[in-house]
Design a protein around this motif. Structure first.
Motif, PDB file in Angstrom:
ATOM      1  N   ASP A 376     112.427  -5.008 -35.843  1.00  0.00           N
ATOM      2  CA  ASP A 376     112.803  -3.618 -36.069  1.00  0.00           C
ATOM      3  C   ASP A 376     112.055  -2.710 -35.097  1.00  0.00           C
ATOM      4  O   ASP A 376     112.621  -1.783 -34.514  1.00  0.00           O
ATOM      5  CB  ASP A 376     112.488  -3.238 -37.518  1.00  0.00           C
ATOM      6  N   ALA A 377     110.764  -3.017 -34.882  1.00  0.00           N
ATOM      7  CA  ALA A 377     109.960  -2.187 -33.981  1.00  0.00           C
ATOM      8  C   ALA A 377     110.494  -2.266 -32.551  1.00  0.00           C
ATOM      9  O   ALA A 377     110.385  -1.328 -31.777  1.00  0.00           O
ATOM     10  CB  ALA A 377     108.504  -2.623 -34.025  1.00  0.00           C
ATOM     11  N   LEU A 378     111.073  -3.397 -32.183  1.00  0.00           N
ATOM     12  CA  LEU A 378     111.610  -3.559 -30.832  1.00  0.00           C
ATOM     13  C   LEU A 378     113.087  -3.182 -30.772  1.00  0.00           C
ATOM     14  O   LEU A 378     113.750  -3.420 -29.772  1.00  0.00           O
ATOM     15  CB  LEU A 378     111.438  -5.009 -30.371  1.00  0.00           C
ATOM     16  N   ASN A 379     113.598  -2.607 -31.871  1.00  0.00           N
ATOM     17  CA  ASN A 379     115.007  -2.209 -31.937  1.00  0.00           C
ATOM     18  C   ASN A 379     115.965  -3.367 -31.729  1.00  0.00           C
ATOM     19  O   ASN A 379     116.993  -3.238 -31.076  1.00  0.00           O
ATOM     20  CB  ASN A 379     115.304  -1.116 -30.922  1.00  0.00           C
ATOM     21  N   LYS A 382     117.887  -5.461 -37.829  1.00  0.00           N
ATOM     22  CA  LYS A 382     117.208  -5.658 -39.101  1.00  0.00           C
ATOM     23  C   LYS A 382     117.556  -7.032 -39.631  1.00  0.00           C
ATOM     24  O   LYS A 382     118.736  -7.370 -39.757  1.00  0.00           O
ATOM     25  CB  LYS A 382     117.694  -4.618 -40.106  1.00  0.00           C
TER      26      LYS A 382
END
Lengths: 649, 175
Positions: A376-379, A382
């Motif tokens: 999620d942090a790296l897009n 999910k």
């Protein structure tokens, strides 16, 4: 008034913690005996004030003081009094207070039981613990004050989360936190040793009993949590690889590695850097667990109270504590030196392998737990990581641990030969082969054979080790006498290893042979599941203190006679309007019968889940054995002797 | 010295991820339906069972599909917000009465007001399955070409309208 006094006590505790975290450390650096001598009384004083605050919160809960936000959010006047007391750790603020209380308890214990230690070590250890305490007290006072008042108090509270209204949940958090926080002692010892530059066998001997006690509490805490999930969540699972469960399991894995590594450092003076690093990682994972549970970065069935601002605070705290200690490690560890050398075939090697495997297992659990967050942090989208991943990576890492566990105690320190080892273990190996052939006749799956074979190997080699120990010796001492002469730490090791064996049997049998069926049933109907007949004999409405429930009665028979009556309930907790499934379980050494009421579909037709779980009790029994082993090892004579000798001197 | 820095380096990387993770909401799950054509249906209207309604009725319009039910307590909380939003005439709102009893649904609208152009009546929840509904209320924004552009899970609040719905609807209307 009580709340204000308790709040004031917390502030006083913070002041004491600030002094405890600075003066003794400075004193140790400058050899100021008076500053160092402050550590013990300050630790006890801090514990006293945190305890008073904790008692204050409990009094407010028992008195139903709904002008306190915490009481209004987590309690209710119709809640039974024991749950009101337990509500003091049922919410975010209260559970932090419990954390701090436990830290105070451990600090106080270190202060009172550390007579054999040099003053400088005590000052440093308690100083480090004081700093941790400062962090938690500030966290509470600035972001999560349990004593916050409401301007317009409600008439009644929002009630404790019904999931937590259970005996298991009364004892689970204190046990778990005892374990989590207990690792702070091992951590503080490690930091003290790094500051002082004295990483030696004596340091390992001091840390060992503390680590053992923390480990045994963590074991019990995880056990109770799992046991609770098993009967309270209502669907018969006992481990979900949920983020919060993993958060408690990672420190356990690293703590287990730490225990074994400490043994090497104490006995042989090796692995020093490694042991220190494990102590730091172990406590860091405890803190990370707190962060994961309290910040809401991961979804979890346990995410009760979350707030990003609080998350930010814990993250900063984590950065300071873990970042600081790892920097200290990078700075001091290169000068520590290597300690005793050892050959490729030696006890040291087996323990090193044990460490590497356990740490890898913890790393894979960490990766799986945080993977959704990384992506999620790296897009990158999910996702959620579930049991299939954990089982696929965890089992292959744990199997070699089991195999090593059987052989490890037979291998000599420093250098060993392979031939005598094989000779000593050949009967055990033969027994295992015979066992496997026996199981194979029952058309078992490969996983079941692997699990039972490994468990058999652990149990048989552990038993054989004891037999060997008792068998050797001179003729004049009988085996009974030798039995009594074995040190407790030896019994502890045997029990804990046997516990793992028992645990693995339980897990293998449940995973391999559990059976579950959902049936739509009306009163009067019967269902036959796994050879047992369940007759739905009655359904009645019952009225609990803060819930209403439909209770079914099932008559269980094995074809010839009635075994027991099971009464599962479907409860509705009226304050939060939350339905709960209360399963009914008939426990046994060889199987559990598990009945839970699902949904009411049409008039009078219930979806009922029946489960037959072979040997699930062995899972709990195995954990209890492990914890008992830890207790025996922690009270070994060599830790007690020094105390009594010093006390009499 | 360098290898002793390794744990610190790993930790700093982990810290970075955790810091970014803090700003995300793990409960916000993108719907696989976004960017896809809204699944077609043709069912009876709630108030007037004789009348058949379908998404095709709303062609060349930007519209909201709001999934609701009379048994859903969060819908009761959402309802006044929807009523006010409907009065602003920003966007037509279509209801989907999900797994409900017809009389209860009608009763609900008569009692609390009707913000909907019409409500499709999904008695057995089949349309809900097509739209991937897993909780009520849910709201979809559908554009002029019948493509789902946004899915909001849970009750709509004034903030959601101001920050999510209105900017998107304006943009879609311009296109």
């Amino acid at each position: 008034m009580i709340a204000e006094l308790a709040h004031y006590c917390l502030i006083l505790a913070l002041c004491l913690a600030l002094i405890q975290g600075t003066l003794p450390l400075l004193g140790a650096a400058r050899l100021q005996a008076r500053w160092m001598a402050l550590a013990r009384p300050l630790a006890c004083g801090q514990f006293l004030f945190v305890s008073l605050a904790f008692a204050g919160l409990i009094v407010c809960l028992v008195n139903n003081d709904f002008s306190l936000l915490y009481v209004a959010s987590n309690s209710n006047s119709r809640l039974p009094v024991y749950y009101r007391i337990a509500a003091s750790w049922g919410g975010h603020e209260g559970s932090l207070l419990l954390w701090t209380e436990m830290l105070g308890l451990w600090s106080c214990a270190v202060a009172l039981l550390s007579w054999q230690l040099p003053e400088r070590t005590v000052a440093r250890v308690l100083g480090v613990m004081g700093l941790i305490s400062v962090g938690f007290l500030c966290f509470m006072l600035f972001t999560s004050n349990p004593f916050e008042r409401l301007l317009s108090p409600p008439l009644d509270g929002r009630d404790l989360n019904p999931l937590l209204q259970d005996i298991g949940m009364i004892i689970h958090p204190p046990l778990l936190y005892m374990g989590y926080v207990g690792f702070s002692v091992a951590f503080a010892f490690a930091i003290a040793a790094l500051i002082g530059g004295q990483l030696d066998a004596a340091w390992a001997r001091w840390s060992r009993p503390w680590t053992l006690v923390a480990w045994l509490f963590l074991t019990l805490g995880i056990l109770v949590g799992s046991f609770w999930a098993y009967y309270e969540l209502g669907w018969g699972g006992w481990w979900f690889w949920d983020a919060v469960e993993n958060a408690s399991f990672m420190p356990w894995l690293v703590g287990t590695a730490l225990l074994h590594s400490l043994a090497v450092t104490e006995k042989r003076g090796s692995f020093k850097n490694w042991t220190v690093l494990l102590a730091i990682i172990c406590f860091s994972l405890s803190l990370l667990g707190t962060f994961l549970v309290r910040s809401g970065v991961l979804t979890s069935v346990h995410a009760f109270a979350t707030d990003p601002r609080r998350g930010l605070y814990i993250l900063l705290f984590l950065a300071v504590v873990v970042g600081g200690s790892l920097t200290l490690y990078a700075w001091r560890a290169p000068s520590v030196g290597l300690g005793g050398r050892f050959a490729l075939w030696s006890r040291e090697t087996t323990l090193l392998l044990n460490n590497v495997l356990l740490l890898s297992a913890a790393a894979t659990v960490l990766l799986g737990t945080l993977y959704p967050l990384f992506l999620d942090a790296l897009n990158l989208g999910k996702i959620s990581v579930g049991p299939p991943y954990f089982e696929a990576v965890f089992v292959p890492l744990m199997l070699p641990v089991l195999w090593l566990m059987g052989a490890g105690p037979y291998v000599r320190w420093k250098s060993a030969e392979l031939a005598p080892l094989l000779r000593r273990l050949r009967w055990v190996a033969l027994l295992c082969v015979a066992l496997l052939v026996g199981i194979a006749c029952y058309a078992a799956t490969p996983m079941v054979m692997l699990g039972l074979g490994s468990a058999g190997w652990v149990l048989a080699s552990t038993a054989s080790h004891l037999r060997e120990r008792l068998g050797h010796g001179t003729a004049d001492s009988g085996w009974l006498r030798r039995l009594r002469k074995q040190p407790r730490s030896y019994w502890g090791m045997l029990l804990a290893h046997a516990g793992i064996g028992v645990f693995v049997i339980g897990v293998t049998m449940v995973k391999g042979y559990e059976h579950s069926e959902d049936r739509a049933m009306q009163v009067g109907e019967s269902a036959t599941v796994a050879g047992y007949t369940f007759r739905f004999t009655a359904l009645r409405d019952i009225q609990g203190p803060n819930y209403t429930a439909a209770q079914g009665t099932f008559e269980v028979s094995d074809g010839t006679r009635v075994l027991t009556l099971l009464r599962p309930e479907k409860r509705l907790y009226t304050v939060q309007n939350m339905p709960m499934t209360e399963a009914a379980i008939d426990r046994g050494a060889l199987r559990d019968l598990y009945v839970s009421l699902g949904e009411l579909t049409e008039q009078g037709v219930w979806v009922v889940r029946f489960q037959h779980k072979p040997m699930v009790s062995w899972i709990w029994a195995g954990c209890l054995l492990m914890a008992a082993g830890g207790a025996l090892a922690a009270t070994d004579r060599r830790y007690r002797l020094k105390r009594s000798r010093l006390a009499s001197a | 010295m360098k290898r002793f820095l390794l744990p610190l380096g790993l930790f700093v990387a982990l810290l970075g991820f955790l810091a970014v993770g803090l700003q995300r909401d793990p409960r916000e799950i993108p719907s696989p339906f976004i960017g896809k054509t809204a699944p077609p249906f043709k069912v009876a209207e709630l108030m007037d069972p004789q009348r058949l309604v379908a998404p095709a009725d709303m062609q060349n319009k930007v519209w909201l599909l709001n999934v609701w039910a009379s048994w859903c307590s969060s819908c009761r909380q959402e309802h006044p917000v929807l009523m006010e939003f409907a009065q602003q005439n920003v966007v037509p709102i279509v209801g989907l009465d999900y797994k409900d009893v017809r009389a209860d649904g009608i009763n609900w609208l008569q009692q609390y007001g009707n913000p909907y152009q019409y409500s499709a009546f999904d008695a057995d929840g089949r349309i809900g399955i097509d739209y991937g509904v897993y909780g009520v209320p849910e709201t979809f924004v559908i554009d002029k070409h019948g493509v789902i552009r946004l899915k909001h899970v849970g009750p709509i609040t004034p903030e959601v309208i101001a920050q999510k719905l209105i900017p998107l609807i304006k943009e879609l209307n311009r296109a």
